[in-house]
Design a protein around this motif. Structure first.
Motif, PDB file in Angstrom:
ATOM      1  N   ASN B  78      61.503  47.900  35.838  1.00 46.86           N
ATOM      2  CA  ASN B  78      61.013  46.941  34.863  1.00 46.86           C
ATOM      3  C   ASN B  78      60.403  45.714  35.527  1.00 46.86           C
ATOM      4  N   LEU B  79      60.983  45.309  36.643  1.00 43.58           N
ATOM      5  CA  LEU B  79      60.477  44.147  37.372  1.00 43.58           C
ATOM      6  C   LEU B  79      59.079  44.438  37.907  1.00 43.58           C
ATOM      7  N   GLU B  80      58.926  45.618  38.488  1.00 45.35           N
ATOM      8  CA  GLU B  80      57.610  45.979  39.003  1.00 45.35           C
ATOM      9  C   GLU B  80      56.595  46.016  37.873  1.00 45.35           C
ATOM     10  N   HIS B  81      57.034  46.463  36.728  1.00 51.17           N
ATOM     11  CA  HIS B  81      56.121  46.518  35.592  1.00 51.17           C
ATOM     12  C   HIS B  81      55.654  45.119  35.191  1.00 51.17           C
ATOM     13  N   ARG B  82      56.568  44.164  35.161  1.00 52.70           N
ATOM     14  CA  ARG B  82      56.178  42.802  34.792  1.00 52.70           C
ATOM     15  C   ARG B  82      55.253  42.209  35.846  1.00 52.70           C
ATOM     16  N   LEU B  83      55.542  42.522  37.091  1.00 56.29           N
ATOM     17  CA  LEU B  83      54.667  42.042  38.163  1.00 56.29           C
ATOM     18  C   LEU B  83      53.258  42.602  37.987  1.00 56.29           C
ATOM     19  N   LEU B  84      53.176  43.886  37.660  1.00 51.39           N
ATOM     20  CA  LEU B  84      51.866  44.502  37.440  1.00 51.39           C
ATOM     21  C   LEU B  84      51.123  43.796  36.318  1.00 51.39           C
ATOM     22  N   GLU B  85      51.823  43.507  35.229  1.00 53.01           N
ATOM     23  CA  GLU B  85      51.143  42.849  34.115  1.00 53.01           C
ATOM     24  C   GLU B  85      50.631  41.480  34.516  1.00 53.01           C
ATOM     25  N   GLN B  86      51.402  40.735  35.295  1.00 54.83           N
ATOM     26  CA  GLN B  86      50.919  39.421  35.719  1.00 54.83           C
ATOM     27  C   GLN B  86      49.708  39.552  36.625  1.00 54.83           C
ATOM     28  N   LYS B  87      49.771  40.518  37.554  1.00 55.28           N
ATOM     29  CA  LYS B  87      48.640  40.660  38.472  1.00 55.28           C
ATOM     30  C   LYS B  87      47.398  41.101  37.727  1.00 55.28           C
ATOM     31  N   LEU B  88      47.567  41.902  36.681  1.00 56.93           N
ATOM     32  CA  LEU B  88      46.412  42.280  35.865  1.00 56.93           C
ATOM     33  C   LEU B  88      45.828  41.057  35.174  1.00 56.93           C
ATOM     34  N   ARG B  89      46.683  40.162  34.709  1.00 57.16           N
ATOM     35  CA  ARG B  89      46.182  38.914  34.113  1.00 57.16           C
ATOM     36  C   ARG B  89      45.442  38.081  35.141  1.00 57.16           C
ATOM     37  N   GLU B  90      46.006  37.959  36.338  1.00 56.03           N
ATOM     38  CA  GLU B  90      45.340  37.186  37.388  1.00 56.03           C
ATOM     39  C   GLU B  90      43.975  37.778  37.706  1.00 56.03           C
ATOM     40  N   LEU B  91      43.909  39.103  37.710  1.00 56.28           N
ATOM     41  CA  LEU B  91      42.632  39.758  37.992  1.00 56.28           C
ATOM     42  C   LEU B  91      41.615  39.433  36.906  1.00 56.28           C
ATOM     43  N   ASP B  92      42.036  39.482  35.647  1.00 57.07           N
ATOM     44  CA  ASP B  92      41.129  39.105  34.555  1.00 57.07           C
ATOM     45  C   ASP B  92      40.631  37.673  34.733  1.00 57.07           C
ATOM     46  N   GLN B  93      41.538  36.771  35.066  1.00 60.27           N
ATOM     47  CA  GLN B  93      41.132  35.378  35.256  1.00 60.27           C
ATOM     48  C   GLN B  93      40.152  35.248  36.412  1.00 60.27           C
ATOM     49  N   ALA B  94      40.463  35.915  37.527  1.00 58.38           N
ATOM     50  CA  ALA B  94      39.581  35.834  38.690  1.00 58.38           C
ATOM     51  C   ALA B  94      38.180  36.292  38.305  1.00 58.38           C
ATOM     52  N   ARG B  95      38.090  37.356  37.493  1.00 59.48           N
ATOM     53  CA  ARG B  95      36.770  37.862  37.123  1.00 59.48           C
ATOM     54  C   ARG B  95      36.048  36.920  36.178  1.00 59.48           C
ATOM     55  N   ASP B  96      36.783  36.276  35.303  1.00 60.37           N
ATOM     56  CA  ASP B  96      36.145  35.251  34.471  1.00 60.37           C
ATOM     57  C   ASP B  96      35.551  34.158  35.347  1.00 60.37           C
ATOM     58  N   TRP B  97      36.270  33.735  36.384  1.00 57.51           N
ATOM     59  CA  TRP B  97      35.749  32.684  37.244  1.00 57.51           C
ATOM     60  C   TRP B  97      34.578  33.151  38.060  1.00 57.51           C
ATOM     61  N   MET B  98      34.549  34.417  38.395  1.00 63.18           N
ATOM     62  CA  MET B  98      33.390  34.918  39.126  1.00 63.18           C
ATOM     63  C   MET B  98      32.121  34.717  38.305  1.00 63.18           C
ATOM     64  N   VAL B  99      32.200  34.941  37.004  1.00 65.32           N
ATOM     65  CA  VAL B  99      31.030  34.690  36.154  1.00 65.32           C
ATOM     66  C   VAL B  99      30.654  33.223  36.211  1.00 65.32           C
ATOM     67  N   ALA B 100      31.648  32.351  36.106  1.00 60.69           N
ATOM     68  CA  ALA B 100      31.366  30.919  36.151  1.00 60.69           C
ATOM     69  C   ALA B 100      30.730  30.544  37.486  1.00 60.69           C
ATOM     70  N   LEU B 101      31.312  31.021  38.581  1.00 63.07           N
ATOM     71  CA  LEU B 101      30.814  30.656  39.910  1.00 63.07           C
ATOM     72  C   LEU B 101      29.406  31.181  40.136  1.00 63.07           C
ATOM     73  N   GLY B 102      29.146  32.394  39.672  1.00 63.73           N
ATOM     74  CA  GLY B 102      27.869  33.013  39.983  1.00 63.73           C
ATOM     75  C   GLY B 102      26.759  32.650  39.024  1.00 63.73           C
ATOM     76  N   ARG B 103      27.088  32.395  37.773  1.00 62.94           N
ATOM     77  CA  ARG B 103      26.038  32.331  36.761  1.00 62.94           C
ATOM     78  C   ARG B 103      26.011  31.077  35.917  1.00 62.94           C
TER      79      ARG B 103
END
Lengths: 189, 189
Positions: B78-103
């Motif tokens: 269960n712990l690994e699962h929660r970690l995965l969900e957080q990292k997926l959120r971080e990845l979404d955020q990182a990609r949102d910022w990539m749009v901001a940085l690039g465009r």
DNA sequence: CGTTTCCTTGAGCGGTGTCAAGCCGTGTGG
DNA sequence: CCACACGGCTTGACACCGCTCAAGGAAACG
């Protein structure tokens, strides 16, 4: 070059390159990730927000519906673990690109991009080659969307790298790098 | 504001803001992530490459060594699962910022940044507020490193937003947004 | 052979960076 | 209390990198 498709399904990329893009309401586009074989493709536990997956080259996929994956993960903790490791790698890559997008010059971006292709296009090859040759998986316009530049700037910087004998180009798509070190020296890291 | 520390340990952010930065060899810096409470902090299964974690404000952490986490994860899927969900959120955020940085333009970047702070600084609040007031967790220089700009451009764009009555500012750090919609209209999404 | 798409090249402009000066709030020492 | 230094922030003048607009070449395809 295939069209986009909903990411309500999950896939393994067996061959080819898939690009993940985001688009602003006025049409500005940014590629936020490239997936090479044998990457996993898809976003579990949530609809894929505003992300579009699109084939950049001819692609072979092994695809299955979302529910199947989530069921399999419950039965096989090992699967969830491998997924976590891949997503951690994607996160590292995304953050590397954030540095390029935010802080590198146009020519550094191009050099970094070419290096990144070299390292991904043939994962089997050892890390310390001197030469490399490959087909670009993206058009100039796609490279521009990946690097946060315009097509014209991409073209000019590539021309410049060619003029300085860092790369050679055949048929607009095939790139030959005689000394990867010289290319790396221009990536700005 | 505290100093950086090795990320051989893992932590939960209990309060405050932690910034994750990457630095090029010539000193150019880019902030590649901000972690708010109650985010998890750390990179399992691998040394943290070239990533530096640094407190941006006063921070409370609950910290423990890497091995403890990896052991706990084996026992608690269960712990690994929660970690995965957080990292997926971080990845979404990182990609949102990539749009901001690039465009996005400088002023769109500033507006997006302020919006992002509004949404994170008080996660409990409902998504449809009209007004917001908060202290900026970052200095102008840090905002510049986050958005891929210079201090001067950050300052000018903030002054501009103030001149157009989109935000008010007190003591250089405290921001008041009377109409979040007007701010969002300038984020360019 | 025309059309289309992709790519390159040129000319000029503008947004953002650079450099420099000055302001403001805070802390420090006389 | 004042004098001063210091760091963070703002503002101005100017330069330059990358964007825009425009034209034309090259390869693929009918």
């Amino acid at each position: 070059m295939g069209d986009s498709r909903s990411v309500e399904r999950f896939s393994n990329v067996l061959s080819g390159v898939v690009k993940l893009t985001k688009t602003l309401s006025d049409g500005r586009q940014q590629i936020v990730g490239l997936q090479f074989a044998p990457d996993f493709l898809g976003r579990p536990f949530q609809s894929e927000s505003t992300l579009t997956a699109e084939a950049a080259t001819d692609v072979e996929l092994c695809s299955f519906p979302r529910q199947a994956l989530e069921r399999m993960m419950k039965e096989q903790p090992n699967l969830e673990h491998r997924l976590l490791e891949q997503k951690l790698r994607e996160l590292d890559q995304a953050r590397d690109w954030m540095v390029a997008l935010g802080r590198k010059t146009a020519s550094e971006k191009i050099a970094s991009f070419l290096l990144m292709i070299v390292h991904n296009i043939d994962p089997a090859a050892g890390p310390e080659r001197r030469r490399a040759a490959f087909d670009l998986p993206l058009s100039r316009a796609e490279i521009a969307d990946f690097l946060g530049l315009t097509v014209e700037t991409v073209s000019r910087q590539i021309t410049r790298l060619r003029g300085e004998n860092v790369i050679r180009i055949e048929n607009n798509r095939h790139v030959i790098v005689d000394d990867i070190g010289r290319l790396a020296a221009r990536a700005g890291d």
